[in-house]
Design an enzyme around this catalytic site. Structure first.
Site, PDB file in Angstrom:
ATOM      1  CB  ALA A  18     -39.917  -5.399  -7.896  1.00  0.00           C
ATOM      2  CG  HIS A  77     -20.433 -21.840 -13.953  1.00  0.00           C
ATOM      3  ND1 HIS A  77     -19.515 -22.607 -13.242  1.00  0.00           N
ATOM      4  CD2 HIS A  77     -21.474 -21.289 -13.134  1.00  0.00           C
ATOM      5  CE1 HIS A  77     -20.081 -22.945 -12.236  1.00  0.00           C
ATOM      6  NE2 HIS A  77     -21.636 -22.206 -12.015  1.00  0.00           N
ATOM      7  CG  ASN A 102     -37.844  -8.239   3.549  1.00  0.00           C
ATOM      8  OD1 ASN A 102     -38.152  -9.115   4.122  1.00  0.00           O
ATOM      9  ND2 ASN A 102     -38.568  -6.933   3.209  1.00  0.00           N
ATOM     10  NE  ARG A 134     -39.134   8.584 -11.379  1.00  0.00           N
ATOM     11  CZ  ARG A 134     -39.040   8.851 -10.083  1.00  0.00           C
ATOM     12  NH1 ARG A 134     -38.199  10.037  -9.924  1.00  0.00           N
ATOM     13  NH2 ARG A 134     -39.453   8.477  -9.009  1.00  0.00           N
TER      14      ARG A 134
END
Length: 189
Positions: A160, A117, A87, A183
């Site tokens: 998310a 880094h 997306n 889960r």
């Protein structure tokens, strides 16, 4: 002696002051040119697939979908399987290698990061790269960040906004920062 690309992909520290670093910069500039073309014009699916194939040096099938804008710092170390969907507004920092298995679904604003880094101030101009692997049927939710060296196992879901710092077992839902197991995934749910 290994060239700078071999050292980078092998996870050896590579300094921005390395005498061969100009070779990496050339690839970075090439990636910027291609992604700028992808991101500043309204393109059809076929044109996006052609530019993404040019970027990675590997052809992608007609089942590959990418919604722009798309950002990468390198491009040549991205490999995608069949039926992959990426997306918009995703960032792939792929010097360490990014592999997306078949049927991978990536939501908006996901970051796949393969470079890090050094921690000490004297080492911050040095990068160490480790691959990111998303196995078959992985779904990564919006705004998730997957860090260097992480493999997300087959059929797993990254929630998310998650920050994934360690490998994710197959058939697992992870979420949070740092991501933890929520889960297991079964056929029933």
């Amino acid at each position: 002696m290994k060239d700078i690309f071999e050292r980078d992909r092998a996870g050896e520290p590579v300094s921005c002051d390395d005498p061969d670093y100009h070779k990496i910069k050339e690839v970075i500039l090439r990636a910027k040119r291609i992604t700028q073309e992808m991101n500043t014009r309204v393109l059809g699916c076929e044109e996006i697939r052609a530019l993404f194939s040019e970027l990675t040096g590997q052809p992608v099938g007609e089942d590959f979908q990418l919604w722009t804008p798309f950002f990468t710092d390198f491009g040549k170390n991205i490999r995608v399987g069949k039926n992959v969907f990426i997306n918009h507004a995703c960032t792939f920092m792929d010097r360490g290698g990014i592999t997306l298995g078949d049927n991978v679904f990536i939501a908006p604003k996901v970051c796949l990061i393969t470079e890090n880094h050094g921690i000490a101030p004297s080492a911050r101009r040095t990068l160490t790269s480790k691959p990111v692997v998303l196995c078959d049927n992985v779904w990564v939710g919006a705004g998730a960040i997957i860090l260097p060296g992480v493999t997300v196992g087959e059929n797993s879901v990254v929630g998310a906004g998650a920050v994934v710092t360690h490998d994710v077992p197959p058939n697992t839902v992870v979420a949070g920062s740092p991501a933890g197991i929520i889960r297991k995934i079964t056929d029933e749910r």
